[in-house]
Scaffold this active site. Structure first.
Site, PDB file in Angstrom:
ATOM      1  N   THR A  86      91.628  15.241  91.101  1.00 25.07           N
ATOM      2  CA  THR A  86      90.750  15.684  91.840  1.00 25.07           C
ATOM      3  C   THR A  86      89.813  14.438  92.183  1.00 25.07           C
ATOM      4  OG1 THR A  86      89.026  16.972  92.195  1.00 25.07           O
ATOM      5  CG2 THR A  86      89.224  16.524  90.042  1.00 25.07           C
TER       6      THR A  86
ATOM      7  N   HIS B 268      82.135  16.230  89.896  1.00 27.64           N
ATOM      8  CA  HIS B 268      81.749  17.293  89.233  1.00 27.64           C
ATOM      9  C   HIS B 268      82.998  18.143  88.352  1.00 27.64           C
ATOM     10  CE1 HIS B 268      77.765  17.586  90.661  1.00 27.64           C
ATOM     11  NE2 HIS B 268      78.069  17.562  91.831  1.00 27.64           N
TER      12      HIS B 268
ATOM     13  N   ASP C 261      92.731  24.391  90.893  1.00 27.70           N
ATOM     14  CA  ASP C 261      92.285  24.815  92.301  1.00 27.70           C
ATOM     15  C   ASP C 261      91.219  25.980  91.781  1.00 27.70           C
ATOM     16  OD1 ASP C 261      92.323  24.398  95.146  1.00 27.70           O
ATOM     17  OD2 ASP C 261      93.190  26.537  95.108  1.00 27.70           O
TER      18      ASP C 261
END
Ligand code: IMP
Length: 198
Positions: free
Chosen positions: A7, A11, A73
Protein backbone atom coordinates in the site's frame (compact mmCIF):
# COMPACT_ATOMS: atom_id res chain seq x y z
CA UNK A 1 11.07 -13.14 7.09
CA UNK A 2 10.53 -9.98 5.04
CA UNK A 3 7.08 -9.00 3.79
CA UNK A 4 6.21 -6.05 1.58
CA UNK A 5 3.23 -3.98 2.74
CA UNK A 6 1.36 -3.49 -0.53
CA UNK A 7 0.00 0.00 0.00
CA UNK A 8 1.02 3.61 -0.45
CA UNK A 9 -1.15 4.67 2.51
CA UNK A 10 1.31 5.69 5.25
CA UNK A 11 -1.41 5.35 7.92
CA UNK A 12 -2.11 1.74 6.94
CA UNK A 13 1.61 0.92 6.90
CA UNK A 14 2.02 2.42 10.37
CA UNK A 15 -1.03 0.57 11.75
CA UNK A 16 0.03 -2.76 10.24
CA UNK A 17 3.65 -2.53 11.48
CA UNK A 18 2.68 -1.30 14.95
CA UNK A 19 -0.03 -3.94 15.39
CA UNK A 20 1.99 -6.90 14.18
CA UNK A 21 4.84 -5.85 16.49
CA UNK A 22 2.43 -6.28 19.42
CA UNK A 23 1.13 -9.63 18.14
CA UNK A 24 4.39 -11.25 17.07
CA UNK A 25 7.01 -9.83 19.43
CA UNK A 26 9.73 -12.17 18.20
CA UNK A 27 10.89 -10.19 15.21
CA UNK A 28 9.75 -13.07 13.01
CA UNK A 29 8.40 -10.72 10.41
CA UNK A 30 9.89 -7.46 9.26
CA UNK A 31 7.95 -5.25 6.92
CA UNK A 32 9.24 -3.40 3.90
CA UNK A 33 7.46 -0.44 2.32
CA UNK A 34 7.08 0.14 -1.44
CA UNK A 35 9.16 3.33 -1.21
CA UNK A 36 12.06 1.39 0.39
CA UNK A 37 12.24 -0.62 -2.86
CA UNK A 38 11.63 2.34 -5.16
CA UNK A 39 8.24 0.90 -6.11
CA UNK A 40 5.65 3.50 -7.07
CA UNK A 41 2.52 1.81 -8.40
CA UNK A 42 -1.17 2.36 -7.69
CA UNK A 43 -3.21 -0.71 -8.64
CA UNK A 44 -6.69 -0.02 -9.95
CA UNK A 45 -9.11 -1.03 -7.18
CA UNK A 46 -12.04 -1.48 -9.50
CA UNK A 47 -13.54 -4.71 -8.25
CA UNK A 48 -16.79 -5.29 -6.38
CA UNK A 49 -15.38 -7.08 -3.34
CA UNK A 50 -12.70 -6.34 -0.78
CA UNK A 51 -11.20 -9.77 -1.51
CA UNK A 52 -10.71 -9.07 -5.23
CA UNK A 53 -9.26 -5.62 -4.61
CA UNK A 54 -6.89 -6.95 -1.94
CA UNK A 55 -5.78 -9.73 -4.29
CA UNK A 56 -5.09 -7.33 -7.17
CA UNK A 57 -3.01 -5.10 -4.92
CA UNK A 58 -1.10 -8.11 -3.56
CA UNK A 59 -0.47 -9.50 -7.05
CA UNK A 60 0.71 -6.24 -8.61
CA UNK A 61 3.07 -5.44 -5.73
CA UNK A 62 4.34 -9.04 -5.76
CA UNK A 63 5.07 -8.76 -9.48
CA UNK A 64 6.96 -5.52 -8.86
CA UNK A 65 9.01 -6.81 -5.90
CA UNK A 66 9.17 -10.63 -6.21
CA UNK A 67 8.75 -11.04 -2.47
CA UNK A 68 5.85 -12.03 -0.19
CA UNK A 69 3.30 -9.27 0.20
CA UNK A 70 0.46 -8.33 2.50
CA UNK A 71 -2.30 -6.17 1.01
CA UNK A 72 -5.21 -4.59 2.88
CA UNK A 73 -8.49 -3.55 1.31
CA UNK A 74 -10.87 -1.94 3.68
CA UNK A 75 -13.83 0.36 3.98
CA UNK A 76 -16.82 1.63 5.87
CA UNK A 77 -20.18 -0.15 5.55
CA UNK A 78 -23.26 1.78 6.66
CA UNK A 79 -26.41 -0.21 7.35
CA UNK A 80 -28.97 2.32 6.16
CA UNK A 81 -26.99 2.88 2.95
CA UNK A 82 -27.07 -0.85 2.13
CA UNK A 83 -23.37 -1.23 2.92
CA UNK A 84 -22.13 1.90 1.08
CA UNK A 85 -19.56 3.34 0.74
CA UNK A 86 -18.03 -0.18 1.09
CA UNK A 87 -15.43 -0.90 -1.56
CA UNK A 88 -15.86 2.69 -2.79
CA UNK A 89 -14.84 4.18 0.57
CA UNK A 90 -11.70 5.83 -0.78
CA UNK A 91 -13.62 7.59 -3.56
CA UNK A 92 -17.19 7.97 -2.24
CA UNK A 93 -17.39 11.69 -3.05
CA UNK A 94 -13.95 12.34 -4.47
CA UNK A 95 -10.89 10.10 -4.93
CA UNK A 96 -8.69 9.96 -1.81
CA UNK A 97 -10.31 13.11 -0.41
CA UNK A 98 -11.07 12.13 3.20
CA UNK A 99 -12.82 15.42 4.01
CA UNK A 100 -15.19 15.29 1.03
CA UNK A 101 -15.95 11.59 1.61
CA UNK A 102 -16.68 12.16 5.28
CA UNK A 103 -18.88 15.17 4.53
CA UNK A 104 -20.91 13.10 2.06
CA UNK A 105 -21.56 10.42 4.68
CA UNK A 106 -22.66 13.03 7.22
CA UNK A 107 -24.99 14.65 4.66
CA UNK A 108 -26.57 11.33 3.64
CA UNK A 109 -27.20 10.45 7.29
CA UNK A 110 -28.38 13.91 8.33
CA UNK A 111 -31.97 12.88 9.01
CA UNK A 112 -31.29 9.23 9.82
CA UNK A 113 -31.81 7.70 13.24
CA UNK A 114 -30.13 4.44 12.28
CA UNK A 115 -26.41 5.26 12.51
CA UNK A 116 -25.20 1.64 12.59
CA UNK A 117 -21.98 1.04 10.65
CA UNK A 118 -18.92 -1.15 10.57
CA UNK A 119 -15.41 -1.01 9.23
CA UNK A 120 -14.24 -4.07 7.34
CA UNK A 121 -10.72 -5.12 6.41
CA UNK A 122 -9.70 -7.97 4.17
CA UNK A 123 -6.01 -8.79 4.17
CA UNK A 124 -4.53 -10.82 1.34
CA UNK A 125 -1.17 -12.47 1.94
CA UNK A 126 0.43 -13.65 -1.30
CA UNK A 127 3.73 -15.50 -1.53
CA UNK A 128 3.80 -15.96 -5.29
CA UNK A 129 2.01 -19.31 -5.14
CA UNK A 130 -0.94 -19.04 -2.82
CA UNK A 131 -3.23 -16.21 -1.71
CA UNK A 132 -4.56 -16.40 1.86
CA UNK A 133 -7.28 -14.11 3.20
CA UNK A 134 -7.89 -12.74 6.69
CA UNK A 135 -10.94 -10.72 7.75
CA UNK A 136 -11.64 -8.17 10.44
CA UNK A 137 -14.79 -6.24 11.31
CA UNK A 138 -15.27 -3.47 13.85
CA UNK A 139 -18.91 -2.58 14.57
CA UNK A 140 -20.01 0.84 15.71
CA UNK A 141 -21.93 3.96 14.71
CA UNK A 142 -21.58 7.18 12.77
CA UNK A 143 -21.88 10.33 14.86
CA UNK A 144 -23.40 13.63 13.69
CA UNK A 145 -20.21 15.65 13.32
CA UNK A 146 -16.47 15.12 13.08
CA UNK A 147 -14.46 14.78 16.29
CA UNK A 148 -10.71 14.30 16.66
CA UNK A 149 -7.71 14.69 14.41
CA UNK A 150 -5.81 11.40 14.62
CA UNK A 151 -5.94 8.58 12.09
CA UNK A 152 -7.35 8.95 8.59
CA UNK A 153 -10.39 8.46 6.39
CA UNK A 154 -13.66 8.20 8.27
CA UNK A 155 -12.00 7.99 11.71
CA UNK A 156 -13.43 11.35 12.92
CA UNK A 157 -17.06 10.18 12.51
CA UNK A 158 -16.83 6.55 13.67
CA UNK A 159 -17.36 5.39 17.25
CA UNK A 160 -16.75 1.69 17.91
CA UNK A 161 -19.25 -0.28 20.03
CA UNK A 162 -18.39 0.05 23.70
CA UNK A 163 -16.64 3.42 23.24
CA UNK A 164 -17.65 7.10 23.45
CA UNK A 165 -14.71 8.52 21.53
CA UNK A 166 -14.17 8.40 17.78
CA UNK A 167 -11.24 6.53 16.23
CA UNK A 168 -9.76 9.99 15.52
CA UNK A 169 -9.88 10.82 19.25
CA UNK A 170 -8.00 7.63 20.15
CA UNK A 171 -4.24 7.29 20.21
CA UNK A 172 -2.91 5.01 17.49
CA UNK A 173 -2.25 2.32 20.14
CA UNK A 174 -5.90 2.52 21.31
CA UNK A 175 -7.28 2.30 17.77
CA UNK A 176 -4.87 -0.51 16.92
CA UNK A 177 -6.21 -2.57 19.82
CA UNK A 178 -9.84 -2.63 18.61
CA UNK A 179 -9.97 -1.79 14.92
CA UNK A 180 -11.04 -3.89 11.95
CA UNK A 181 -7.42 -3.87 10.78
CA UNK A 182 -6.26 -5.15 14.19
CA UNK A 183 -8.80 -8.00 14.02
CA UNK A 184 -7.71 -9.00 10.53
CA UNK A 185 -4.07 -8.86 11.64
CA UNK A 186 -4.81 -11.15 14.60
CA UNK A 187 -6.12 -13.67 12.05
CA UNK A 188 -3.11 -13.05 9.81
CA UNK A 189 -0.60 -13.60 12.62
CA UNK A 190 -2.30 -16.78 13.74
CA UNK A 191 -2.38 -17.95 10.10
CA UNK A 192 1.33 -17.19 9.74
CA UNK A 193 2.08 -19.14 12.91
CA UNK A 194 0.19 -22.13 11.50
CA UNK A 195 2.16 -21.79 8.26
CA UNK A 196 5.36 -22.25 10.22
CA UNK A 197 6.34 -18.86 11.54
CA UNK A 198 6.41 -18.28 15.25
P1 IMP B 1 -8.55 1.16 0.30
O1 IMP B 1 -7.22 1.81 0.22
O2 IMP B 1 -9.19 0.85 -0.98
O3 IMP B 1 -8.54 0.00 1.23
O4 IMP B 1 -9.52 2.26 0.86
C1 IMP B 1 -9.71 2.40 2.14
C2 IMP B 1 -10.60 3.59 2.39
O5 IMP B 1 -11.54 3.21 3.38
C3 IMP B 1 -9.77 4.73 2.96
O6 IMP B 1 -9.43 5.67 2.00
C4 IMP B 1 -10.70 5.30 4.01
O7 IMP B 1 -11.57 6.22 3.42
C5 IMP B 1 -11.51 4.09 4.45
N1 IMP B 1 -10.86 3.41 5.58
C6 IMP B 1 -10.27 2.18 5.58
N2 IMP B 1 -9.76 1.89 6.78
C7 IMP B 1 -10.03 2.94 7.55
C8 IMP B 1 -9.72 3.25 8.90
O8 IMP B 1 -9.07 2.49 9.64
N3 IMP B 1 -10.18 4.43 9.34
C9 IMP B 1 -10.88 5.29 8.57
N4 IMP B 1 -11.16 5.09 7.31
C10 IMP B 1 -10.74 3.91 6.79
Amino acid sequence: MKILVATNNAHKIQEICQTVATLLPFDDISFVQPLDLGIDISPDEKYATFEENAYVKALEFYNAASMPVIADDSGLEIEVLDGAPGVNSARFADAHNDEANTRKVLQLLEKEDNRTAQFRTVICYYDGVKASYFNGICRGRIIAEERGSNGFGYDPIFVADGYDVTFAEMSSAEKNAVSHRYRALVEFCSGMKKMGLK
